[in-house]
Write an enzyme that holds these catalytic residues in place. Sequence first.
Site, PDB file in Angstrom:
ATOM      1  CG  HIS A   9      -0.200  -0.318   2.531  1.00  0.00           C
ATOM      2  ND1 HIS A   9       0.105  -1.481   2.885  1.00  0.00           N
ATOM      3  CD2 HIS A   9       0.199   0.602   3.335  1.00  0.00           C
ATOM      4  CE1 HIS A   9       0.735  -1.571   4.096  1.00  0.00           C
ATOM      5  NE2 HIS A   9       0.964  -0.284   4.453  1.00  0.00           N
ATOM      6  CB  CYS A  65       7.236  -2.276   1.199  1.00  0.00           C
ATOM      7  SG  CYS A  65       8.794  -2.490   2.104  1.00  0.00           S
ATOM      8  N   GLY A  68      11.253  -0.449   2.187  1.00  0.00           N
ATOM      9  CA  GLY A  68      11.756  -1.366   1.486  1.00  0.00           C
ATOM     10  C   GLY A  68      12.303  -2.654   2.072  1.00  0.00           C
ATOM     11  N   GLY A  70      11.060  -4.607   4.590  1.00  0.00           N
ATOM     12  CA  GLY A  70      10.089  -5.853   4.839  1.00  0.00           C
ATOM     13  C   GLY A  70      10.213  -6.707   3.512  1.00  0.00           C
ATOM     14  CG  HIS A  98      30.631  -4.241  -6.879  1.00  0.00           C
ATOM     15  ND1 HIS A  98      31.338  -3.307  -5.895  1.00  0.00           N
ATOM     16  CD2 HIS A  98      31.241  -3.877  -8.035  1.00  0.00           C
ATOM     17  CE1 HIS A  98      32.281  -2.559  -6.449  1.00  0.00           C
ATOM     18  NE2 HIS A  98      31.987  -2.865  -7.693  1.00  0.00           N
ATOM     19  NE  ARG A 132      37.372  -6.504  -6.504  1.00  0.00           N
ATOM     20  CZ  ARG A 132      37.058  -5.454  -7.027  1.00  0.00           C
ATOM     21  NH1 ARG A 132      37.300  -5.439  -8.503  1.00  0.00           N
ATOM     22  NH2 ARG A 132      36.468  -4.315  -6.662  1.00  0.00           N
ATOM     23  NE  ARG A 136      35.008 -10.399  -3.193  1.00  0.00           N
ATOM     24  CZ  ARG A 136      35.614  -9.226  -3.462  1.00  0.00           C
ATOM     25  NH1 ARG A 136      34.943  -8.112  -3.965  1.00  0.00           N
ATOM     26  NH2 ARG A 136      36.939  -9.022  -3.194  1.00  0.00           N
TER      27      ARG A 136
END
Length: 142
Positions: A9, A65, A68, A70, A98, A132, A136
């Site tokens: 909402h 949201c 952001g 949740g 990255h 690299r 990761r």
Amino acid sequence: MKISIGNDHAGPDYKKAIVAHLEQKGHTVINHGTDTFDSVDYPDFGHPVAQDVAQKKVDFGIVICGSGNGINMTVNKHAEVRAALCWTKEIAALARQHNNANIISIPARFTAIAQAVEMVDTFLTTEFEGGRHAQRVSKISC
């Protein structure tokens, strides 16, 4: 490009602007978000976006949201999802470069609509650098 979008909402106006912008650029958008300001539960709108991304039905996802956080936590429960909470275009770029993020999470109560559209453009046009960063990223999923 095919993009899945979901919002609670706090984000109908953001979604409307983002979808219009993306469709104007020729992208296909799947809408899993609410179109009203009536209170709803963000996981109900985040999980379908994450499923679209994880099942490779779309190229990228966008979730929105209030903070952001949740909805970002929700979508990141899916093993194939790498969602990034972004509040500037620079963070959106780094999330792609990255982290090979495949979903952008937007905090509607802390960004302007124009800023959100700009972040989405940056997110969708920035390439993963690999190198690299690939090693990761391969270690993120449990």
